[in-house]
Each structure stands twice: as C-alpha cells, then as structure tokens.
Scaffold this motif. Structure first.
Motif, PDB file in Angstrom:
ATOM      1  N   SER A   7       0.804  -1.232   0.000  1.00 15.04           N
ATOM      2  CA  SER A   7       0.000   0.000   0.000  1.00 15.04           C
ATOM      3  C   SER A   7       0.831   1.273   0.000  1.00 15.04           C
ATOM      4  O   SER A   7       0.284   2.374   0.000  1.00 15.04           O
ATOM      5  N   ASN A   8       2.167   1.116  -0.021  1.00 10.10           N
ATOM      6  CA  ASN A   8       3.018   2.313  -0.022  1.00 10.10           C
ATOM      7  C   ASN A   8       3.205   2.823  -1.445  1.00 10.10           C
ATOM      8  O   ASN A   8       4.241   2.611  -2.083  1.00 10.10           O
ATOM      9  N   ASN A   9       2.184   3.463  -1.949  1.00 11.53           N
ATOM     10  CA  ASN A   9       2.187   3.983  -3.319  1.00 11.53           C
ATOM     11  C   ASN A   9       1.040   4.976  -3.461  1.00 11.53           C
ATOM     12  O   ASN A   9       0.154   5.033  -2.588  1.00 11.53           O
ATOM     13  N   PRO A  10       1.055   5.768  -4.510  1.00 14.75           N
ATOM     14  CA  PRO A  10       0.020   6.811  -4.648  1.00 14.75           C
ATOM     15  C   PRO A  10      -1.396   6.253  -4.724  1.00 14.75           C
ATOM     16  O   PRO A  10      -2.343   6.934  -4.337  1.00 14.75           O
ATOM     17  N   TYR A  60      -2.767   3.585  -3.092  1.00 16.24           N
ATOM     18  CA  TYR A  60      -3.353   3.160  -1.810  1.00 16.24           C
ATOM     19  C   TYR A  60      -2.926   4.014  -0.624  1.00 16.24           C
ATOM     20  O   TYR A  60      -3.531   3.938   0.445  1.00 16.24           O
ATOM     21  N   GLN A  61      -1.909   4.807  -0.795  1.00 14.96           N
ATOM     22  CA  GLN A  61      -1.496   5.784   0.212  1.00 14.96           C
ATOM     23  C   GLN A  61      -1.438   5.228   1.633  1.00 14.96           C
ATOM     24  O   GLN A  61      -1.939   5.843   2.573  1.00 14.96           O
ATOM     25  N   GLY A  62      -0.889   4.032   1.731  1.00 17.12           N
ATOM     26  CA  GLY A  62      -0.706   3.458   3.068  1.00 17.12           C
ATOM     27  C   GLY A  62      -1.900   2.675   3.588  1.00 17.12           C
ATOM     28  O   GLY A  62      -1.841   2.128   4.687  1.00 17.12           O
ATOM     29  N   ASN A  63      -2.969   2.620   2.826  1.00 15.26           N
ATOM     30  CA  ASN A  63      -4.142   1.851   3.272  1.00 15.26           C
ATOM     31  C   ASN A  63      -3.969   0.373   2.884  1.00 15.26           C
ATOM     32  O   ASN A  63      -4.365  -0.059   1.805  1.00 15.26           O
TER      33      ASN A  63
END
Lengths: 334, 334
Positions: free
Chosen positions: A252-255, A257-260
């Motif tokens: 999720s570390n990407n634009p 999913y932004q950490g979700n």
C-alpha cells in the motif's frame, strides 16, 4: 541467452531518476497468438533467473510446453540494475529500489516488448510473492491468478528485525566504510550466512538432520558449503540493496493506496492461492493467513513441511515439490 | 552485599587449572536447622544475580520467608571468574567454561560453606535450566526437585546456529583482533542485539506490539533501549565466554555419562517440572518435551504465551508470572 530491456530516465520511488535502468529477463516456452498463456515469475532474495528456472519443465511445477513463462530479474540482484553494475546507484545516499519500481519496469517490458497486458498467473516465492501481491493490487484488472508462496504483501515487524540483523551483520565488517565495502567482507558473510541458516530452515529441519541426506557431512559443512557459499557468490552491495527492498515492502506504499494496507489487499481481484509453509519462521503461516482473509478471492493452502521458508522453493525436496505441483495444476485448471 | 567463594587450583573441563577461581553468590532467606529448605537458582545468559532476584519475594515466585535461596553467578558472567576479571582466562587459547565446571564449584560452595548436601529444588531459566539438569544428572541423590524453564539439557543443532551467529556477530567487529576486543565493538553489539531480539521474543510478540505497553515508542526504540542497551552493559569477552558454555552444553559430556545422553537424562531422580514456552524459538517446546519423556519423574507443563523464550523469566509479564508462580507453588507442595 538472456535479454535486456532498457528503460531511459526511469523514475524510482526513492526519488532518484535512473538515466538508464536495465531489466534482464529470460523467457521459457512460446507466447500464444492471443497472449493468454503468460506466467510471470519474479525472483526471490539473492536469486537470479538461473537459480529459479529448475522448476520450469513439463514434469515439474511450471510447464513451458503449455505456458509462456517470463522471469524478470529483480533490481539489485546483480543482473538487472544493481549496485554492482552501476556506480551511480552505489554512490547515491538514501538510494533504494522498491517493488513498485520492479513492477513498473516489468509492466513496461511486458507491454512494449511483447504486447502483453494480461497475465494468466503471477507465481512467486518469498520476495517473488511480494511482487505477485504488488501486481495484484497495482494492476488488479490485468492479473487473473496469483500463487504466493511463503511471502507477505507487507513486511512484518519481526521479519524486519531479521532483516536488520542481516544488514547489520554485513556492515559490521571491517571492510565497510560507511557507504561501501572496500574488499570482501569475510567476517560479515560468515555472520550473514549463519543468521540466514537459523531462520530460513526450521528447527525441525535441523533436528531431523535433513542436510545429511543432501550430501553434507556435518552441520558446519552444511553451513559453510551451502549457506555461506551461496551468499558469497553475490556482491555484498547487492545483498544490501535487496534487503532494503524487502524492508520497505508494503503493497500500500504507493500513490494508489497511500498506506491503506487493507484497501490494497481488498482491491486484488485475482484468484489468489496463499501458500505459506507451516514451519516458516519469518513469513509465518499466521501472517499469510491474515492477508488471505483480506483478499476477496483468496484460498489458503499451507505446505505442511519441516523445510521452513525453503519449502516454497522445493529444490531437492520432492514431497513439497509434489504438493506444490499438484496445487498449481489444480489451481490453473479452475 | 554479595559473597565470594574462592576455589584454589580449580580444574576446568577444558583442561585448564585456574589458580584461583571465584564464585560470587547471593543468598536470600534463612537456612533452617536441618538444611531442608534450600533452593538453588543458577543464572541465565548475560544475567547477574541482581537481574534475577526480582522474582524472590513472598508474593512472587520464590518465597524467601519459607526458603533459603542461593543464586550462584555462572562463570563468565562478569561477577564470578570471567574474561573481564582475569587476564589469565582471556589470554588462554582454547579456553572455555562448562556447566560441569559451574556445578562442581556450586557443589563445593554449598558443602563447604553451608554444609548443604541436599537441595529441595534447583530452579532455573534458560542457561539456568541447563544447570538444573546438570545438577539432577550429576548429583542425582541430592536433588529432590527441578523446575527447568525454557531450557534443554543438551544444546540442539538449531540452537547452535543461533549461537554461532551471535558469536560471529561480535567477532566480525573491526575491534576484534582474533583473540580479544581492542575497544568497544559498536558494530558487533548492534548486530548481536538484533539477532537476539529476533529470536528471544516470538513473532506474535512483535505482531501484537507488546513492547509499546512497556513504554517503548517504536520498534527501533525497543531494539535499542531494551536489547542493545542490555548487552552493551556487558563485557563482550564475557558474552563470548557464556556463548561457549551454552554451545558446549551437554548433560552427558562428562566422565560419568561419557556422551550417553539418554542415560544421563534417565538417571535424574528428581521430580522434574519441564516448563518451556509454547512460542520459544530456540528452546522449542518439542525439544523440551522430548527430554521430559526421557526423565523418569518429569512432568511437562508448557507456558502458553506469546513472549517467546522470555516467558520463562516473566519480568513485567504478569500473566506468565502468575502461571509460573502457581505451578511452582503446587509443585513444591507435592
């Protein structure tokens, strides 16, 4: 003969733009006319495609007479762009490759060289499974099936400690200058190999002395000739590079999913077969099962084995190879 | 105030004769007139008696109003004879302390200073459990009961790899000259602590983030302030010395049993309570249970816990402390 795909001015997640990134890959079998028989098989830690292709045979796990199989070498593995083949990468402080980088490069390769936009299967073990999950979340409409062996979509805290100990082991060596190795880290390799050996096989594997049946004459012989020799073949800068990719693995570390993390896993549309090993000490079955619950079309099928993490890459391990081969065959028929 | 027992011309198992060996010990409570209330509580890896005495209190695990409790500091732990307090030991090549040495010194202390030839209980965790098993086998008529928490009578191969990685971690440091440290092994301590942290607590411990409830603010904070700081307090030569004792631990490696492991365990007459932790990664419950089966009067009672190896020394861990306290109380009443 391997193939090289070059990406000019390739932007990495860490912020660096590589003037010329190289993705080295190998293919097996033939692409059919409607491009529906593609299996992507990304590499695992420390491995190159030549280490992994043993299971590509009609009588083994992936059948090249039926499938067109592509192994893309992960960045940092010594074949694709890596510290060992680029002074630019090595000199750069704060430099790391992410799986987002790996997947972006692979997507471009598939599309531009082969016109492939649909994957019948992404099959991966360990860091290969991490890449498979990334494919499923980042290109959810393009991946029909995933088989993820002994890997998670996000690196757990316990797993990170194992990785930090490996990283620290290499960089504790007297040859480490703070930014690079000035010589062969003899002491560092020794520690590195023993940490790896203690985690990548299970307690039961050693209790049963399985390595004797593989031709090793003592525990020390096994540690040296198998574990230490395997890693000494690799450039230590590359070993650090791949550790950093693993440490930073988070689907999720990407634009998008932004950490979700939950949202990223929930977005995977592929039929997914989650296959941990029951005795894996760092990609534990519990962690894999927790992720399987968050993936809509996932099936959880643990490999009952005393080989620990290595059960998922069953070289010289016939019972686990048979189990995986049959699971893969059944899964591909569905 | 601690006490010192001196042994002149003390012969060690490795062949060296120590001109003056010192055994530092502490006592708690009062010896009764018929000397029937003695509990021996040997030390664990890296620990000194001040680290372990927290559980000696009327409302905790060992009650000093009822029992006379002696903690003998293991050779190599920095208080009793150790590399840090003896140039003789440090300089000697091929030098190591065995648990046979520890038990011989303890036996002499008990007999000569206190006239004690009968132990109501030997209670030990980890390397303390190793010593408890040695007592049971070497002085089978003198030990009434044993409680062995998270330890085995012989070091397993998997456990040895963990220890080899720790040993290699410290001696990979640039300050290691081949025979000693010339300065503080900063890099070595860093790796050492991370290896220890990855093995001595369980995957579940980290998954649940239990360290947050202990006041740590992040994983890195916990690794540094708890694990690394704990070992940095110790002389690295002593850390190596105790690893060597652990690596060589084998209850049958002595003239009485001559390597016959089963015979050594079968000779233990003490009522023995074998208490591994269900999530211990190096003294696994399976290994402990296998030994329990070989000890005639053994009872197997695992501690169900996610604390891993540290469940057996439940400082700041109330559920496991309660479980152990109640098990000890019941076992001492029988």
């Amino acid at each position: 003969m391997t193939h090289c795909f070059t990406l000019l001015n390739f932007p990495l997640q860490c912020g660096v733009i590589l003037p010329e990134a190289q993705l080295i890959y190998q293919t097996y079998g033939e692409l059919n006319s409607d491009r529906t028989n593609v299996i992507l098989y990304p590499t695992s830690y420390g491995a190159q495609h030549t280490d992994l292709e043993w299971l590509i045979r009609p009588d083994r796990i992936l059948d090249p007479t039926r499938w067109f199989i592509i192994i893309p070498n992960m960045f940092g593995n010594g074949l694709s762009s890596s510290p060992s083949n680029s002074t630019y990468i090595l000199a750069k402080d704060g430099f790391w490759f992410s799986h987002l980088d790996n997947i972006h490069a692979q997507e471009k390769l598939l599309r531009e060289v082969f016109g492939i936009e649909h994957l019948a299967l992404v099959y991966g073990w360990s860091m290969g499974a991490q890449q498979a999950y990334h494919w499923g979340a980042l290109y959810s409409d393009r991946v029909e099936k995933i088989i993820a062996l002994c890997g998670t979509a996000r690196t757990t805290d316990h797993n990170k400690i194992f990785l930090m100990s490996l990283r620290s082991a290499l960089t504790a060596d007297p040859t480490w200058t703070g930014t690079r190795f000035d010589g062969i880290p003899e002491r560092g390799f020794k520690t590195f190999a023993r940490i790896y050996a203690s985690f990548a096989a299970s307690q039961e594997f050693y209790r049963e002395g399985l390595y004797y049946s593989l031709g090793y004459t003592s525990l020390e012989d096994y540690l040296y000739r198998f574990w230490e020799a395997s890693y000494r073949k690799r450039d230590p800068h590359n070993l650090l590079s791949m550790i950093d990719t693993w440490l930073n693995c988070d689907v999720s570390n990407n634009p998008i999913y932004q950490g979700n993390y939950q949202k990223a896993l929930a977005s995977i549309k592929a039929k997914t077969l989650v296959m941990p090993a029951t005795t894996d000490l760092y990609f534990t079955p519990e962690d894999c099962q927790n992720e399987a619950k968050m993936i809509p079309n996932a099936e959880y099928l643990p490999i009952t084995s005393i080989w620990g993490h290595r059960a998922g890459n069953p070289y010289q391990n016939h019972p686990d190879e048979t189990f995986i081969r049959e699971a893969v065959r059944d899964f591909l028929l569905r």
